[in-house]
Design a protein around this motif. Structure first.
Motif, short mmCIF file in Angstrom:
data_model
loop_
_atom_site.label_atom_id
_atom_site.label_comp_id
_atom_site.label_asym_id
_atom_site.label_seq_id
_atom_site.Cartn_x
_atom_site.Cartn_y
_atom_site.Cartn_z
N ALA A 1 0.85 -1.21 0.00
CA ALA A 1 0.00 0.00 0.00
C ALA A 1 0.87 1.25 0.00
N LEU A 2 1.91 1.26 0.84
CA LEU A 2 2.80 2.42 0.89
C LEU A 2 3.56 2.59 -0.42
N SER A 3 3.92 1.47 -1.05
CA SER A 3 4.60 1.55 -2.36
C SER A 3 3.70 2.23 -3.39
N ASP A 4 2.40 1.93 -3.32
CA ASP A 4 1.45 2.54 -4.27
C ASP A 4 1.26 4.02 -3.99
N ILE A 5 1.34 4.40 -2.72
CA ILE A 5 1.07 5.79 -2.35
C ILE A 5 2.30 6.67 -2.58
N PHE A 6 3.50 6.09 -2.43
CA PHE A 6 4.75 6.86 -2.54
C PHE A 6 5.67 6.27 -3.62
N PRO A 7 5.21 6.20 -4.87
CA PRO A 7 6.02 5.54 -5.91
C PRO A 7 7.33 6.25 -6.22
N VAL A 8 7.33 7.59 -6.19
CA VAL A 8 8.56 8.32 -6.54
C VAL A 8 9.59 8.17 -5.41
N CYS A 9 9.09 8.22 -4.18
CA CYS A 9 9.98 7.99 -3.03
C CYS A 9 10.64 6.62 -3.16
N LYS A 10 9.87 5.62 -3.52
CA LYS A 10 10.40 4.27 -3.66
C LYS A 10 11.44 4.21 -4.79
N GLN A 11 11.13 4.90 -5.88
CA GLN A 11 12.05 4.93 -7.02
C GLN A 11 13.38 5.58 -6.62
N LEU A 12 13.27 6.64 -5.80
CA LEU A 12 14.46 7.39 -5.39
C LEU A 12 15.38 6.58 -4.49
N VAL A 13 14.79 5.88 -3.51
CA VAL A 13 15.63 5.21 -2.50
C VAL A 13 15.89 3.76 -2.85
#
Lengths: 251, 297
Positions: A46-58
């Motif tokens: 769920a958090l991956s879906d909500i914060f996709p750019v954050c995930k891509q960055l880190v």
């Protein structure tokens, strides 16, 4: 019973495990682990879906560590999972391994707001032609009341989070020209069905803030903000093109 | 600015009615555009209520369009009916507003709990089969049926644990629930396969014991086999095609109950739309064969 199960989801609870039919402790644990893993996995997803750019960055691994830690501390308050993560940015600010990326928290705040905007009702706005027509009929510009739609909100950050976000929306993000360590002002709104953001100047931010507070055009014009010139004509043209006005009238 | 308009769909005057006769599939955002462009022959689309509660955005927009052409069934995953706390009335109200707005062919929920105090655990957690739990569950089902002003279906769970404290078998618990509340049942055949495998029960015996007369919808889905831990478990993952043994159980179930509205349920590892449609057609074929067999006898 359920209090125990709940506690056992995050830590082993011997009493609850004893109620599970099994041929031994390791089987009990295997069975119970399915639920624990399901809950953890689904919240990280769920958090991956909500914060996709954050995930891509880190990166995937780092994001998972961060999300797992957050979900231990903070469960969703509602079965509507798009609401989850409202305090994720605050958590990131205290998450020691993320300290080397000081802009990450504000980036997450931006992503969270954009998702909330996506789920908001689409406010009716003036088309470019309608807005142009209203402006062309104006007698006394100073008394103009420019009303921004209910989908509009402003953000400011000491970091260039809008540019960072928009760069990651491209198929192949080009960060070579981007200095993230400079302040940025943003206008958040909806483009069709989806939340979107535009990078604006500090002077435009001051102007839009005054409009949101209900000031008329004459009162909303910014004073010389940190030396950046404010071009009213250009700003209005841009805002009309973005279709952010719900109303334009003389008052 | 938006590509599709409601008015265009409405002028065609089509009244959706596929729920009873043709198999449906899960509605997922990646299928929205394909559905509108291709208008595939499929009975209905099922949505998770909790994904369609927002006031705007793509979910609401596409649902409003797609329901012009197809029956919709609503599957709740967040009411926590099996919980020992009072229902979240605010959430029930939001679900009720959705049901009133889209007038689904069916509304179903789970025999499970997911909420604890003010936290939502986002999983379908197991309930011990005791008279006390049954009483509370019945009260919750009554409350939902009263608020939604309709009969709802309750789905048999997929489970990984059985409790020493359970006083009756799952099938008896579900039978009692349907008897006392008048709710219908959603028979998830993948859950039958998963739970029976995990607990060493015979899934055909489970179907013999299941209160088939109350069944008004069937779910078919894929599972994952987890062999990493101390014992092998089947996981109700919804991320794979329907397994052969589930198709066989489905045939057997249809022999017992006759035809039944059926859904191909898929939530992860989403394939092309055409792949899900193929599985729906496979279900339709099995339904047609079962009908013929029943008429022949």
């Amino acid at each position: 019973m359920q209090t125990e199960f709940h506690a056992a989801l995050w830590q082993q609870d011997k009493h609850l495990l004893r109620d599970i039919k099994a041929r031994g402790a390791s089987e009990q644990d295997s069975r119970f682990s399915v639920y624990r893993n399901n809950v953890q996995h689904s919240l990280i997803e769920a958090l991956s879906d909500i914060f996709p750019v954050c995930k891509q960055l880190v990166g995937e691994a780092f994001f998972h560590t961060m999300a797992r830690q957050y979900s231990y501390q903070t469960l969703p308050k509602s079965p509507v999972l798009s609401d989850y993560g409202d305090t994720f940015a605050d958590f990131i600010q205290t998450f020691v391994p993320a300290q080397s990326l000081p802009y990450l928290a504000d980036l997450c705040r931006l992503e969270y707001r954009l998702l909330q905007l996506t789920h908001q009702a689409e406010a009716a706005t003036l088309t470019l032609a309608q807005a142009q027509q209203r402006l062309s009929q104006v007698q006394q510009p100073d008394t103009l009341q420019l009303t921004l739609s209910a989908n509009c909100e402003l953000m400011q950050s000491p970091y260039a989070i809008g540019s960072l976000y928009l760069a990651h929306r491209q198929a192949t993000p080009d960060l070579s020209q981007l200095n993230v360590y400079q302040p940025e002002a943003l206008l958040l709104t909806k483009d069709g069905l989806y939340g979107c953001c535009y990078v604006i100047s500090q002077a435009q931010h001051a102007f839009l803030n005054a409009l949101i507070e209900g000031h008329r055009l004459g009162e909303a014009l910014p004073e010389d903000v940190s030396g950046t010139a404010f071009d009213l004509g250009q700003t209005l043209a841009q805002l009309m093109k973005w279709q952010v006005f719900s109303d334009i009238k003389e008052s | 600015m938006l590509k599709h308009t409601l008015a265009a769909a409405q002028t065609e005057g089509h009244v959706p009615s596929g729920f009873a006769t043709r198999t449906g599939i899960s509605l997922k955002p990646r299928y929205y555009e394909d559905i509108l462009a291709q208008r595939p022959e499929v009975g209905f689309f099922e949505i998770h209520a909790e994904n369609y509660l927002s006031a705007g955005g793509p979910a609401r927009y596409y649902l409003d369009l797609i329901r012009q052409y197809y029956d919709i069934s609503v599957h709740g995953v967040g009411l926590s009916l099996g919980g020992d706390e009072p229902l979240d009335v605010a959430h029930l109200e939001r679900v009720a507003a959705l049901v009133e707005r889209i007038e689904p062919a069916m509304f179903s929920e789970h025999l499970a709990w997911s909420r604890h105090q003010n936290s939502f655990l986002n999983d379908l957690l197991p309930v011990p089969y005791t008279p006390e739990r049954l009483q509370v569950l019945c009260e919750h089902v009554d409350q939902v049926q009263t608020r939604l002003k309709r009969q709802i279906l309750i789905e048999n769970p997929s489970s990984y644990v059985e409790f020493h404290s359970s006083a009756m078998p799952e099938t008896e618990f579900i039978h009692e629930l349907a008897q006392r509340t008048g709710c219908g049942l959603l028979l998830d055949i993948n859950n039958v396969e998963v739970s029976c495998f995990n607990h060493g029960h015979n899934p055909y015996q489970y179907l013999l014991d299941f209160p088939m007369r109350a069944v008004q919808q069937i779910h078919l889905a894929g599972y994952a086999l987890d062999e990493h831990a101390a014992l092998a478990l089947k996981i109700d993952s919804h991320d794979a095609p329907v397994a052969d043994e589930v198709w066989q159980l489905y045939q057997y179930a249809l022999q017992r109950i006759g035809d039944c509205p059926t859904l191909i349920e898929r939530d992860g590892q989403l394939p092309e739309l055409s792949q899900l449609l193929k599985e729906a057609q496979q279900a339709d074929q099995i339904r047609a064969n079962a009908q013929e067999l029943r008429h022949a006898n």
